[in-house]
Structures are given as structure tokens and as C-alpha cells.
Scaffold this motif. Structure first.
Motif, short mmCIF file in Angstrom:
data_model
loop_
_atom_site.label_atom_id
_atom_site.label_comp_id
_atom_site.label_asym_id
_atom_site.label_seq_id
_atom_site.Cartn_x
_atom_site.Cartn_y
_atom_site.Cartn_z
N GLU A 1 0.87 -1.17 0.00
CA GLU A 1 0.00 0.00 0.00
C GLU A 1 0.91 1.22 0.00
O GLU A 1 1.61 1.46 0.98
CB GLU A 1 -0.90 0.01 1.25
N VAL B 1 1.80 -4.14 4.07
CA VAL B 1 0.81 -4.31 5.13
C VAL B 1 0.47 -5.79 5.24
O VAL B 1 0.11 -6.43 4.25
CB VAL B 1 -0.47 -3.49 4.82
N ALA C 1 -12.85 -8.88 0.53
CA ALA C 1 -12.22 -7.93 1.45
C ALA C 1 -10.95 -8.53 2.04
O ALA C 1 -10.86 -9.73 2.29
CB ALA C 1 -13.19 -7.57 2.57
N ALA D 1 -8.35 -7.77 5.24
CA ALA D 1 -8.24 -7.01 6.48
C ALA D 1 -6.88 -7.25 7.12
O ALA D 1 -6.27 -8.31 6.94
CB ALA D 1 -9.36 -7.42 7.44
N ASN D 2 -6.42 -6.24 7.88
CA ASN D 2 -5.17 -6.43 8.63
C ASN D 2 -5.50 -6.60 10.10
O ASN D 2 -6.66 -6.55 10.50
CB ASN D 2 -4.18 -5.29 8.36
N THR D 3 -4.49 -6.78 10.91
CA THR D 3 -4.70 -7.07 12.34
C THR D 3 -5.31 -5.91 13.10
O THR D 3 -5.87 -6.10 14.17
CB THR D 3 -3.38 -7.49 13.01
N THR D 4 -5.24 -4.70 12.56
CA THR D 4 -5.84 -3.55 13.25
C THR D 4 -7.33 -3.43 12.96
O THR D 4 -8.00 -2.58 13.51
CB THR D 4 -5.16 -2.22 12.83
N GLY D 5 -7.83 -4.27 12.04
CA GLY D 5 -9.25 -4.24 11.71
C GLY D 5 -9.58 -3.42 10.48
O GLY D 5 -10.72 -3.41 10.03
N LEU D 6 -8.59 -2.72 9.93
CA LEU D 6 -8.83 -1.97 8.70
C LEU D 6 -8.92 -2.95 7.54
O LEU D 6 -8.20 -3.95 7.49
CB LEU D 6 -7.70 -0.98 8.44
N SER D 7 -9.82 -2.66 6.60
CA SER D 7 -9.95 -3.56 5.45
C SER D 7 -10.16 -2.76 4.18
O SER D 7 -10.52 -1.58 4.21
CB SER D 7 -11.10 -4.53 5.66
N ARG D 8 -9.94 -3.45 3.08
CA ARG D 8 -10.14 -2.86 1.76
C ARG D 8 -10.78 -3.93 0.89
O ARG D 8 -10.39 -5.09 0.93
CB ARG D 8 -8.79 -2.44 1.19
N SER D 9 -11.78 -3.53 0.09
CA SER D 9 -12.49 -4.46 -0.78
C SER D 9 -12.13 -4.24 -2.24
O SER D 9 -11.86 -3.12 -2.67
CB SER D 9 -14.00 -4.30 -0.61
#
Length: 158
Positions: free
Chosen positions: A102, A107, A123, A125-133
Motif C-alpha cells: 500500500e 501491510v 475484502a 483485512a489487517n490485524t488492526t481491523g482496517l480492510s479494503r475491498s
């Protein structure tokens, strides 16, 4: 760490090792079985694939790490020599060995899932909970994507 996790789940697992083409085929079959796009793990020189159905744990080992560019989404993804996950229908969770680039940073991806309310999107997602679809079609096998494009073109030409 991942080798220890694999050793823990090796008992009662289906393990395919040795022949790279068989291992690659089995990894694609697994993705198909859990309803994820077959091009999601475009790995080369796969030496072992394992799936413990009772725990849902899977692993894929390849000879060396690989970086793959998904042109449809303009993203590079790094796959370690060992990739592991717990799988379920349309989902890979507690994923290890996968990173997405990114901007200037790599990431770590921890979850991959297809939203049941929007099956055309996948989707990450990473360990912080942020995600991208992204569109699921961006992760189909390249041969399949080309065949679909040719089929659409032949329908519009005729």
C-alpha cells in the motif's frame, strides 16, 4: 512460528507434497472448495499443501517467497515461503505469510473474506481491523479471466 503451527495441525491432515503441479492443483481445489477465487494464491514451486479439515487449518509451502502483481487492482502481494490460515466458507482468517503493498509500505493481511451480502466483492483485512475491498474477478485465475473476456467479446461481436 508457522512451522510450529503446521506441526501442531499435521496430525489427521490431508498432505500433498513433492510434485509442484499436483500441489498447485490441490491449492486451487481448496480455494474452490471454500468458495474463494482460484487465483488468490498464485504461487509457484509449491512443495507442500496441507489441510486439516477438523480444525480448518491449511498451509502451503513453496521453495521461496514470491511477489505477485494483480494488474486488475494495481497491487503487489508478497507471499512468504510458508502461508497458513484457518479456513471456512468464503473466508481465510488468522492468515500468515501474506502482505500487500500500500503506497510505500507492506501491510500484513490477516483475513480474507467474501461478503455474503455482496458476493462480487472480496475484502482483505489487517490485524488492526482496517480492510479494503476489491472485485472478486480481480483474483480469478488469469487463464479463466482471459477465457471470460473472449466469451464476452464473441457475444458482442455476433
Amino acid at each position: 512460528m508457522t512451522s510450529q503451527l503446521i506441526a501442531t495441525h499435521r496430525d489427521n491432515a490431508e498432505v500433498f507434497a513433492g510434485d509442484a503441479s499436483l500441489c498447485k492443483l490441490k491449492s486451487r481445489e481448496l480455494l474452490s472448495e471454500i468458495n474463494l477465487p482460484k487465483g488468490l494464491l498464485p504461487l509457484d514451486d509449491v512443495v507442500e499443501v496441507g489441510y486439516n479439515r477438523s480444525t480448518g487449518f491449511v498451509w502451503v509451502r513453496q521453495r521461496k517467497p514470491k511477489v505477485h502483481r494483480f494488474p486488475a487492482i494495481s497491487r503487489s502481494v508478497s507471499y512468504d515461503a510458508e502461508v497458513t490460515a484457518f479456513v471456512g466458507d468464503r473466508r481465510m482468517k488468522r492468515l500468515t505469510g501474506v502482505k500487500s503493498k500500500e503506497l510505500l509500505f507492506w501491510v500484513t493481511i490477516s483475513d480474507i473474506y467474501v461478503n455474503p451480502n455482496d458476493p462480487g466483492k472480496i475484502a482483505f483485512a489487517n490485524t488492526t481491523g482496517l480492510s479494503r475491498s476489491f472485485p472478486v474477478s480481480a483474483f480469478e485465475e488469469e487463464e479463466e479471466a482471459e477465457e471470460e473476456e473472449e466469451e464476452v467479446a464473441s457475444r458482442t461481436d455476433g
